[in-house]
Design an enzyme around this catalytic site. Structure first.
Site, PDB file in Angstrom:
ATOM      1  N   GLU A  40      31.994 136.924  68.014  1.00 46.76           N
ATOM      2  CA  GLU A  40      32.242 137.238  69.429  1.00 46.76           C
ATOM      3  C   GLU A  40      31.137 136.588  70.281  1.00 46.76           C
ATOM      4  OE1 GLU A  40      31.824 141.465  69.857  1.00 46.76           O
ATOM      5  OE2 GLU A  40      32.627 141.515  71.898  1.00 46.76           O
ATOM      6  N   LYS A  53      39.637 140.277  75.184  1.00 47.22           N
ATOM      7  CA  LYS A  53      39.385 141.565  74.513  1.00 47.22           C
ATOM      8  C   LYS A  53      39.879 142.734  75.371  1.00 47.22           C
ATOM      9  CE  LYS A  53      35.390 143.992  72.414  1.00 47.22           C
ATOM     10  NZ  LYS A  53      33.917 143.919  72.249  1.00 47.22           N
ATOM     11  N   CYS A 100      36.142 142.370  67.922  1.00 48.06           N
ATOM     12  CA  CYS A 100      35.183 143.435  67.635  1.00 48.06           C
ATOM     13  C   CYS A 100      35.728 144.846  67.833  1.00 48.06           C
ATOM     14  CB  CYS A 100      33.897 143.195  68.427  1.00 48.06           C
ATOM     15  SG  CYS A 100      32.495 144.036  67.647  1.00 48.06           S
ATOM     16  N   VAL A 131      27.114 146.433  66.279  1.00 48.49           N
ATOM     17  CA  VAL A 131      25.835 147.149  66.343  1.00 48.49           C
ATOM     18  C   VAL A 131      25.930 148.522  65.666  1.00 48.49           C
ATOM     19  CG1 VAL A 131      24.924 145.963  68.375  1.00 48.49           C
ATOM     20  CG2 VAL A 131      26.402 147.936  68.696  1.00 48.49           C
TER      21      VAL A 131
HETATM   22  C1  ACM Z   1      31.469 145.307  70.114  1.00 46.37           C
HETATM   23  O1  ACM Z   1      32.632 145.425  70.452  1.00 46.37           O
HETATM   24  N1  ACM Z   1      30.784 144.196  70.321  1.00 46.37           N
HETATM   25  C2  ACM Z   1      30.772 146.414  69.445  1.00 46.37           C
END
Ligand code: ACM
Length: 265
Positions: free
Chosen positions: A41, A111, A144, A171
């Site tokens: 990402e 996203k 992500c 994370v």
């Molecule tokens: C994320 O979506 N970068 C945790």
């Protein structure tokens, strides 16, 4: 089919260095005969922005920036690449995944589920996650934190995805286990490409991972170092959806009982 995960360590404000490191992983992938490469990402920009203007400064238009050109170029000669991109479109910025194949832009997915401070800088995507065909296989894309919404992987499975390509900047520790379950409950492969390193006290966890349609971990990279992981898979292994002769993970769904899922509360 030979798929690579290019686990790298971008840094905010270090665009030239980021591009040099990406070029190095692209070269390694080419030397290793990778046909399909996944990058993390926000691979061009870094992650832990302090302000919307800082994120905006790091963003580029799809197919009109140095990073996009690099991806497009790599995808010539039968290769395909999916990467996270800090994407600019007029006054908005998006946390996107872009796909290039055969030197052409195939699609952009913005996203949908933004994580934590991402909500301060990025506009959310408003479309369902996409699939595309390449070399007789069907791939799906999500980014992500979309992992935390099982509906996303399920939609991709219902659209025929055999492999989910999943650029990430993780994370929290939960995604690796969750993706085993996303694989098992949809009987497909997942390829999560994470990043490494620390930015402004945010520690990223590496350990980029492939999972199989049976929910097994086929490959897990190291925690701390940039690295290329490569795996040969047969995407059609995801076509059998029966876990027992009488239990098919897609055909046995009962959508008439799930109407609550399409209500907002
Ligand atoms: C994320 O979506 N970068 C945790």
């Amino acid at each position: 089919m030979r798929i690579g995960l290019g686990q790298i360590e971008p840094q905010i404000g270090e665009m030239d260095k980021n591009l040099r490191n990406i070029r190095s992983i692209l070269d390694q992938a080419r030397e290793n005969d990778v046909e399909i490469l996944v990058l993390p990402e926000l691979a061009n920009s870094g992650y832990a922005f302090d302000s919307k203007s800082e994120a905006f400064e790091s963003a580029e238009r799809v197919d009109d920036g140095e990073f996009s050109h690099m991806l497009k170029d790599w995808s010539k000669n039968g290769r395909l690449i999916v990467s996270g991109l800090c994407e600019r479109d007029d006054e908005r910025i998006y946390n996107s995944a872009v796909v290039f194949a055969e030197g052409s832009h195939i699609l952009t997915y913005r996203k949908v589920h933004l994580f934590n401070k991402e909500k301060l800088w990025f506009a959310p995507g408003t479309t369902e996650p996409p699939t595309f065909e390449h070399n007789d296989a069907c791939f799906g894309v999500m980014v992500c934190w979309d992992w935390a919404f099982p509906e996303m992987a399920r939609i991709l499975a219902l659209k025929g995805a055999q492999v989910i390509l999943h650029p990430s900047n993780l994370v929290l520790p939960y995604c690796f286990d969750a993706m085993k379950i996303r694989s098992l409950e949809n009987h497909l492969f997942t390829a999560t490409c994470n990043r490494t390193g620390t930015e402004r006290n945010l520690q990223f966890s590496g350990k980029s991972q492939f999972t199989s349609p049976k929910g097994e971990v086929l490959l897990s990279l190291g925690e701390g170092e940039p690295e290329l992981g490569v795996l040969n898979i047969n995407p059609s292994d995801a076509d059998e959806k029966k876990l027992t002769p009488r239990n098919d993970v897609l055909a046995d769904r009962k959508p008439e009982i799930y109407s609550r899922l399409t209500r907002s509360s």
